[in-house]
Scaffold this motif. Structure first.
Motif, mmCIF file in Angstrom:
data_model
loop_
_atom_site.group_PDB
_atom_site.id
_atom_site.type_symbol
_atom_site.label_atom_id
_atom_site.label_comp_id
_atom_site.label_asym_id
_atom_site.label_seq_id
_atom_site.Cartn_x
_atom_site.Cartn_y
_atom_site.Cartn_z
ATOM 1 N N GLU A 72 -0.274 4.875 -3.256
ATOM 2 C CA GLU A 72 -1.119 3.855 -2.636
ATOM 3 C C GLU A 72 -2.313 3.581 -3.540
ATOM 4 O O GLU A 72 -2.735 4.448 -4.303
ATOM 5 C CB GLU A 72 -1.614 4.374 -1.283
ATOM 6 C CG GLU A 72 -0.514 4.896 -0.403
ATOM 7 C CD GLU A 72 -0.170 3.959 0.715
ATOM 8 O OE1 GLU A 72 -0.999 3.100 1.034
ATOM 9 O OE2 GLU A 72 0.928 4.096 1.252
ATOM 10 N N ASP A 73 -2.876 2.412 -3.454
ATOM 11 C CA ASP A 73 -4.069 2.093 -4.237
ATOM 12 C C ASP A 73 -5.252 2.942 -3.788
ATOM 13 O O ASP A 73 -6.113 3.301 -4.594
ATOM 14 C CB ASP A 73 -4.420 0.603 -4.112
ATOM 15 C CG ASP A 73 -3.390 -0.270 -4.797
ATOM 16 O OD1 ASP A 73 -2.725 0.231 -5.723
ATOM 17 O OD2 ASP A 73 -3.249 -1.442 -4.409
ATOM 18 N N ARG A 74 -5.300 3.263 -2.512
ATOM 19 C CA ARG A 74 -6.366 4.108 -1.959
ATOM 20 C C ARG A 74 -5.718 5.129 -1.039
ATOM 21 O O ARG A 74 -4.768 4.826 -0.322
ATOM 22 C CB ARG A 74 -7.379 3.287 -1.169
ATOM 23 C CG ARG A 74 -8.183 2.346 -2.015
ATOM 24 C CD ARG A 74 -9.251 1.662 -1.161
ATOM 25 N NE ARG A 74 -10.045 0.752 -1.967
ATOM 26 C CZ ARG A 74 -11.095 1.122 -2.689
ATOM 27 N NH1 ARG A 74 -11.476 2.377 -2.696
ATOM 28 N NH2 ARG A 74 -11.758 0.240 -3.402
ATOM 29 N N LEU A 81 -6.894 5.159 -6.651
ATOM 30 C CA LEU A 81 -5.895 5.795 -7.503
ATOM 31 C C LEU A 81 -6.447 5.890 -8.922
ATOM 32 O O LEU A 81 -6.812 4.894 -9.527
ATOM 33 C CB LEU A 81 -4.601 4.988 -7.491
ATOM 34 C CG LEU A 81 -3.449 5.522 -8.324
ATOM 35 C CD1 LEU A 81 -2.971 6.859 -7.773
ATOM 36 C CD2 LEU A 81 -2.306 4.521 -8.343
ATOM 37 N N ALA A 82 -6.559 7.114 -9.446
ATOM 38 C CA ALA A 82 -7.103 7.315 -10.782
ATOM 39 C C ALA A 82 -5.997 7.344 -11.841
ATOM 40 O O ALA A 82 -6.140 6.753 -12.909
ATOM 41 C CB ALA A 82 -7.915 8.614 -10.836
ATOM 42 N N TYR A 97 -6.030 10.886 -7.288
ATOM 43 C CA TYR A 97 -7.055 9.961 -6.799
ATOM 44 C C TYR A 97 -8.423 10.368 -7.341
ATOM 45 O O TYR A 97 -8.625 11.497 -7.806
ATOM 46 C CB TYR A 97 -7.042 9.923 -5.268
ATOM 47 C CG TYR A 97 -5.777 9.288 -4.740
ATOM 48 C CD1 TYR A 97 -5.664 7.914 -4.662
ATOM 49 C CD2 TYR A 97 -4.681 10.056 -4.370
ATOM 50 C CE1 TYR A 97 -4.498 7.310 -4.211
ATOM 51 C CE2 TYR A 97 -3.518 9.473 -3.923
ATOM 52 C CZ TYR A 97 -3.429 8.097 -3.839
ATOM 53 O OH TYR A 97 -2.272 7.508 -3.409
ATOM 54 N N SER A 98 -9.354 9.452 -7.269
ATOM 55 C CA SER A 98 -10.679 9.666 -7.866
ATOM 56 C C SER A 98 -11.454 10.809 -7.203
ATOM 57 O O SER A 98 -12.335 11.389 -7.826
ATOM 58 C CB SER A 98 -11.503 8.375 -7.818
ATOM 59 O OG SER A 98 -11.658 7.939 -6.481
#
Length: 155
Positions: A72-74, A81-82, A97-98
């Motif tokens: 997922e993008d978040r 998403l890193a 993820y970040s």
């Protein structure tokens, strides 16, 4: 490693596991069964199964299946998403993820199965070597090989 090479290894390991199972069944049907030989066949089965499971995991990491689309993008906490991370040992696909959280898409059970089967193959190899050496040192086998004394022919 290249995909064709891993594909050949997968096919070869599946064929060897099947051949080992056939040999084990034949050994069990025709007693007396030497324990060292049976352990060696079990090593063949377990080691080739280990290779097959690892190749399956390698293909799931390399080919990805639905992996990139699953990220997922978040994530649920809102972190972006890193990066995507792929590792071949231990086998894993992960969305990083970040906030430092990861979501993995290769089951850790694949790694557990590979490690357990590899350990079992090592233990069975040791058992086969031990049994083979014990048979060589047994008194019955050395007595059968000794020449008998006093059987010289009188001429």
């Amino acid at each position: 490693m290249s995909v064709p090479l891993m594909g050949m290894l997968l096919l070869l390991s599946v064929a060897m596991a099947g051949a080992g199972i056939v040999i084990a069944v034949l050994l069990l049907k025709n007693p007396p069964l030497p324990p060292a030989a049976f352990c060696a066949v079990l090593v063949l089965i377990v080691a080739s199964s280990t290779a097959a499971v690892y190749c399956y995991g390698w293909f799931s990491v390399t080919l990805g299946g639905p992996f990139p689309e699953l990220c997922e993008d978040r994530n649920a906490s809102g972190a972006e998403l890193a990066s995507l991370k792929q590792e071949y040992w231990p086998l894993r696909n992960a969305c990083v993820y970040s906030d430092g959280s990861t979501v993995e898409y290769v089951s850790p059970s694949v790694n557990v199965v590979v490690r357990v089967l590899a350990g079992l193959a090592v233990v069975l190899t040791g058992a086969a070597v031990f049994l083979r050496r014990r048979v060589r040192r047994s008194p019955e086998s050395t007595a059968a090989q000794r020449p008998t004394v006093g059987t010289a022919s009188a001429e």
